[in-house]
Design an enzyme around this catalytic site. Structure first.
Site, PDB file in Angstrom:
ATOM      1  N   ARG A 169     -21.260  44.259  18.524  1.00 47.02           N
ATOM      2  CA  ARG A 169     -21.142  43.285  17.431  1.00 47.02           C
ATOM      3  C   ARG A 169     -20.705  43.968  16.135  1.00 47.02           C
ATOM      4  O   ARG A 169     -19.963  43.388  15.354  1.00 47.02           O
ATOM      5  CB  ARG A 169     -22.468  42.552  17.251  1.00 47.02           C
ATOM      6  CG  ARG A 169     -22.664  41.528  18.368  1.00 47.02           C
ATOM      7  CD  ARG A 169     -24.099  41.149  18.521  1.00 47.02           C
ATOM      8  NE  ARG A 169     -24.590  40.422  17.387  1.00 47.02           N
ATOM      9  CZ  ARG A 169     -25.812  40.537  16.898  1.00 47.02           C
ATOM     10  NH1 ARG A 169     -26.666  41.362  17.449  1.00 47.02           N
ATOM     11  NH2 ARG A 169     -26.173  39.831  15.874  1.00 47.02           N
ATOM     12  N   ARG A 208     -33.503  38.730  20.748  1.00 50.48           N
ATOM     13  CA  ARG A 208     -32.291  38.049  21.202  1.00 50.48           C
ATOM     14  C   ARG A 208     -31.511  38.957  22.137  1.00 50.48           C
ATOM     15  O   ARG A 208     -31.467  40.168  21.920  1.00 50.48           O
ATOM     16  CB  ARG A 208     -31.398  37.694  19.995  1.00 50.48           C
ATOM     17  CG  ARG A 208     -31.728  36.362  19.376  1.00 50.48           C
ATOM     18  CD  ARG A 208     -31.085  36.145  18.031  1.00 50.48           C
ATOM     19  NE  ARG A 208     -29.683  36.557  17.913  1.00 50.48           N
ATOM     20  CZ  ARG A 208     -28.976  36.422  16.789  1.00 50.48           C
ATOM     21  NH1 ARG A 208     -29.527  35.893  15.706  1.00 50.48           N
ATOM     22  NH2 ARG A 208     -27.731  36.798  16.752  1.00 50.48           N
ATOM     23  N   ARG A 224     -35.573  42.958  14.840  1.00 52.64           N
ATOM     24  CA  ARG A 224     -35.566  41.489  14.701  1.00 52.64           C
ATOM     25  C   ARG A 224     -36.213  40.814  15.912  1.00 52.64           C
ATOM     26  O   ARG A 224     -35.936  41.158  17.043  1.00 52.64           O
ATOM     27  CB  ARG A 224     -34.120  40.988  14.547  1.00 52.64           C
ATOM     28  CG  ARG A 224     -34.037  39.461  14.458  1.00 52.64           C
ATOM     29  CD  ARG A 224     -32.793  38.980  13.757  1.00 52.64           C
ATOM     30  NE  ARG A 224     -31.567  39.215  14.508  1.00 52.64           N
ATOM     31  CZ  ARG A 224     -30.347  38.894  14.068  1.00 52.64           C
ATOM     32  NH1 ARG A 224     -30.205  38.326  12.878  1.00 52.64           N
ATOM     33  NH2 ARG A 224     -29.282  39.148  14.802  1.00 52.64           N
ATOM     34  N   ARG A 253     -15.694  34.022  10.330  1.00 48.15           N
ATOM     35  CA  ARG A 253     -15.917  35.390  10.795  1.00 48.15           C
ATOM     36  C   ARG A 253     -14.611  36.086  11.137  1.00 48.15           C
ATOM     37  O   ARG A 253     -14.629  37.254  11.550  1.00 48.15           O
ATOM     38  CB  ARG A 253     -16.758  35.327  12.085  1.00 48.15           C
ATOM     39  CG  ARG A 253     -18.187  35.803  11.956  1.00 48.15           C
ATOM     40  CD  ARG A 253     -18.841  35.614  13.317  1.00 48.15           C
ATOM     41  NE  ARG A 253     -20.002  36.416  13.500  1.00 48.15           N
ATOM     42  CZ  ARG A 253     -21.252  36.022  13.223  1.00 48.15           C
ATOM     43  NH1 ARG A 253     -21.483  34.857  12.712  1.00 48.15           N
ATOM     44  NH2 ARG A 253     -22.259  36.825  13.472  1.00 48.15           N
ATOM     45  N   LYS A 290     -28.194  37.405   6.139  1.00 49.41           N
ATOM     46  CA  LYS A 290     -27.559  36.127   5.803  1.00 49.41           C
ATOM     47  C   LYS A 290     -28.489  34.946   6.087  1.00 49.41           C
ATOM     48  O   LYS A 290     -28.674  34.070   5.241  1.00 49.41           O
ATOM     49  CB  LYS A 290     -26.256  35.943   6.605  1.00 49.41           C
ATOM     50  CG  LYS A 290     -25.220  37.031   6.366  1.00 49.41           C
ATOM     51  CD  LYS A 290     -23.954  36.799   7.176  1.00 49.41           C
ATOM     52  CE  LYS A 290     -24.147  36.829   8.682  1.00 49.41           C
ATOM     53  NZ  LYS A 290     -24.633  38.123   9.219  1.00 49.41           N
TER      54      LYS A 290
HETATM   55  P1  ADP Z   1     -25.979  37.433  13.236  1.00 49.63           P
HETATM   56  O1  ADP Z   1     -27.095  36.667  12.543  1.00 49.63           O
HETATM   57  O2  ADP Z   1     -26.511  38.618  13.944  1.00 49.63           O
HETATM   58  O3  ADP Z   1     -24.865  37.748  12.287  1.00 49.63           O
HETATM   59  P2  ADP Z   1     -25.241  34.910  14.388  1.00 49.63           P
HETATM   60  O4  ADP Z   1     -26.548  34.302  14.707  1.00 49.63           O
HETATM   61  O5  ADP Z   1     -24.542  34.468  13.151  1.00 49.63           O
HETATM   62  O6  ADP Z   1     -25.403  36.492  14.387  1.00 49.63           O
HETATM   63  O7  ADP Z   1     -24.230  34.714  15.592  1.00 49.63           O
HETATM   64  C1  ADP Z   1     -24.604  35.025  16.921  1.00 49.63           C
HETATM   65  C2  ADP Z   1     -23.384  34.950  17.820  1.00 49.63           C
HETATM   66  O8  ADP Z   1     -22.861  33.600  17.822  1.00 49.63           O
HETATM   67  C3  ADP Z   1     -22.191  35.799  17.392  1.00 49.63           C
HETATM   68  O9  ADP Z   1     -22.306  37.153  17.816  1.00 49.63           O
HETATM   69  C4  ADP Z   1     -21.046  35.072  18.105  1.00 49.63           C
HETATM   70  O10 ADP Z   1     -21.023  35.318  19.491  1.00 49.63           O
HETATM   71  C5  ADP Z   1     -21.443  33.612  17.894  1.00 49.63           C
HETATM   72  N1  ADP Z   1     -20.895  33.126  16.620  1.00 49.63           N
HETATM   73  C6  ADP Z   1     -21.590  32.758  15.511  1.00 49.63           C
HETATM   74  N2  ADP Z   1     -20.758  32.382  14.512  1.00 49.63           N
HETATM   75  C7  ADP Z   1     -19.499  32.527  15.014  1.00 49.63           C
HETATM   76  C8  ADP Z   1     -18.200  32.341  14.463  1.00 49.63           C
HETATM   77  N3  ADP Z   1     -18.005  31.925  13.202  1.00 49.63           N
HETATM   78  N4  ADP Z   1     -17.143  32.585  15.265  1.00 49.63           N
HETATM   79  C9  ADP Z   1     -17.288  32.991  16.542  1.00 49.63           C
HETATM   80  N5  ADP Z   1     -18.473  33.210  17.106  1.00 49.63           N
HETATM   81  C10 ADP Z   1     -19.581  32.988  16.356  1.00 49.63           C
HETATM   82  P1  ADP Z   2     -28.301  38.020   9.610  1.00 50.85           P
HETATM   83  O1  ADP Z   2     -28.477  36.516   9.574  1.00 50.85           O
HETATM   84  O2  ADP Z   2     -27.346  38.514   8.562  1.00 50.85           O
HETATM   85  O3  ADP Z   2     -27.961  38.521  10.967  1.00 50.85           O
HETATM   86  P2  ADP Z   2     -31.217  38.114   9.324  1.00 50.85           P
HETATM   87  O4  ADP Z   2     -31.489  37.256   8.146  1.00 50.85           O
HETATM   88  O5  ADP Z   2     -31.502  37.555  10.674  1.00 50.85           O
HETATM   89  O6  ADP Z   2     -29.697  38.684   9.240  1.00 50.85           O
HETATM   90  O7  ADP Z   2     -32.022  39.475   9.116  1.00 50.85           O
HETATM   91  C1  ADP Z   2     -31.977  40.517  10.098  1.00 50.85           C
HETATM   92  C2  ADP Z   2     -33.396  41.091  10.289  1.00 50.85           C
HETATM   93  O8  ADP Z   2     -33.772  41.786   9.091  1.00 50.85           O
HETATM   94  C3  ADP Z   2     -34.479  40.045  10.516  1.00 50.85           C
HETATM   95  O9  ADP Z   2     -35.422  40.603  11.406  1.00 50.85           O
HETATM   96  C4  ADP Z   2     -35.095  39.822   9.125  1.00 50.85           C
HETATM   97  O10 ADP Z   2     -36.469  39.452   9.211  1.00 50.85           O
HETATM   98  C5  ADP Z   2     -34.948  41.202   8.490  1.00 50.85           C
HETATM   99  N1  ADP Z   2     -34.639  41.155   7.053  1.00 50.85           N
HETATM  100  C6  ADP Z   2     -33.871  40.244   6.404  1.00 50.85           C
HETATM  101  N2  ADP Z   2     -33.760  40.563   5.096  1.00 50.85           N
HETATM  102  C7  ADP Z   2     -34.467  41.708   4.904  1.00 50.85           C
HETATM  103  C8  ADP Z   2     -34.727  42.558   3.768  1.00 50.85           C
HETATM  104  N3  ADP Z   2     -34.216  42.267   2.572  1.00 50.85           N
HETATM  105  N4  ADP Z   2     -35.481  43.654   3.943  1.00 50.85           N
HETATM  106  C9  ADP Z   2     -35.974  43.952   5.168  1.00 50.85           C
HETATM  107  N5  ADP Z   2     -35.773  43.203   6.288  1.00 50.85           N
HETATM  108  C10 ADP Z   2     -35.024  42.094   6.165  1.00 50.85           C
END
Ligand code: ADP
Ligand code: ADP
Length: 214
Positions: free
Chosen positions: A171, A160, A127, A88, A13
């Site tokens: 998660r 992280r 990551r 979420r 995302k």
């Molecule tokens: P990821 O990229 O792995 O999906 P995020 O960076 O979006 O994770 O979010 C990291 C953490 O921040 C989540 O696991 C949660 O604890 C908190 N968080 C982010 N967005 C939300 C949301 N919409 N509602 C509740 N907690 C959130």
């Molecule tokens: P989210 O925001 O949904 O948690 P991220 O954008 O942070 O996901 O991506 C998760 C991990 O996967 C990061 O380390 C990123 O560099 C890697 N990544 C993202 N998109 C791709 C892809 N299409 N192919 C391989 N690795 C990817």
């Protein structure tokens, strides 16, 4: 346009939000980034949120919705946002609907990035993030130019706290129980668009942009 990016943790995302906002002329709004900034600022709220994020659970719905409402209002983004990581939960989606209704607006689309659990584990397991600017890398698919250092500011990259193996499982459990129901929610309201996230990131970007080409 008013868009939401949905998908399990690690689906890409954040990566796709950054790669599509310019073409779509939207502003990227990431609740995860917002909460990590609050943590970095310290203070009582920061400590409380750090404990929640570190545990792999979610920040309470009302607090999260209030943060998003006030950010979109302050930055005048009600007509041009790409939400990444919000909503979420179903209560958050209801809150977003109410915020939009109040302003006579609605979501244009919710783009769900599909990725299998096995692929998600590989994405999150590799990551690395810059603790200073938040730039995101991957050991295999998106390594930095110099091992372990951020391309932008040279700061040492970190895993992280919530990307540790046991936190990842928590998660994913939270995603299945609280976030996956949003696929049905947005199917019912007719705005859901699904794309396959299992391709290199440029291909995934092309798939997303193709949804909005006239
Ligand atoms: P990821 O990229 O792995 O999906 P995020 O960076 O979006 O994770 O979010 C990291 C953490 O921040 C989540 O696991 C949660 O604890 C908190 N968080 C982010 N967005 C939300 C949301 N919409 N509602 C509740 N907690 C959130
Ligand atoms: P989210 O925001 O949904 O948690 P991220 O954008 O942070 O996901 O991506 C998760 C991990 O996967 C990061 O380390 C990123 O560099 C890697 N990544 C993202 N998109 C791709 C892809 N299409 N192919 C391989 N690795 C990817």
């Amino acid at each position: 346009m008013r868009l939401v990016l949905l998908g399990p943790p690690g689906a890409g995302k954040g990566t796709q939000a950054k790669k599509t906002v310019d073409a779509l002329r939207l502003t990227h709004v990431s609740t995860g980034d917002m909460f990590r900034r609050t943590v970095a600022d310290g203070g009582e709220q920061g400590k409380r949120i750090q404990a929640i994020i570190g545990s792999g659970r979610l920040v309470p719905d009302e607090e999260t919705a209030a943060v998003v409402d006030s950010f979109l209002t302050k930055q005048s983004l009600w007509d041009s946002f790409l939400l990444d990581g919000f909503p979420r939960t179903v209560p958050q989606a209801d809150a977003l609907d109410r915020m939009l209704e109040k302003r006579g607006k609605r979501l244009d689309a919710v783009v769900a990035i599909d990725l299998s659990e096995q692929k998600v584990l590989a994405r999150l397991g590799g990551r690395k993030s810059c603790p200073s600017c938040g730039n995101v890398y991957h050991d295999v698919s998106a390594p930095p130019r110099h091992t372990g250092l951020c391309d932008r500011d040279g700061v040492a990259l970190v895993t992280r706290e919530d990307d540790q193996p046991e936190k990842i499982l928590e998660r994913l459990r939270v995603y299945e129980s609280q976030t996956r129901p949003l696929l049905d929610y947005y199917t019912r309201s007719g705005v859901l668009r699904r794309i396959d996230g299992d391709a290199d990131s440029d291909q995934v970007t092309a798939r997303i942009l193709a949804l909005f080409q006239k």
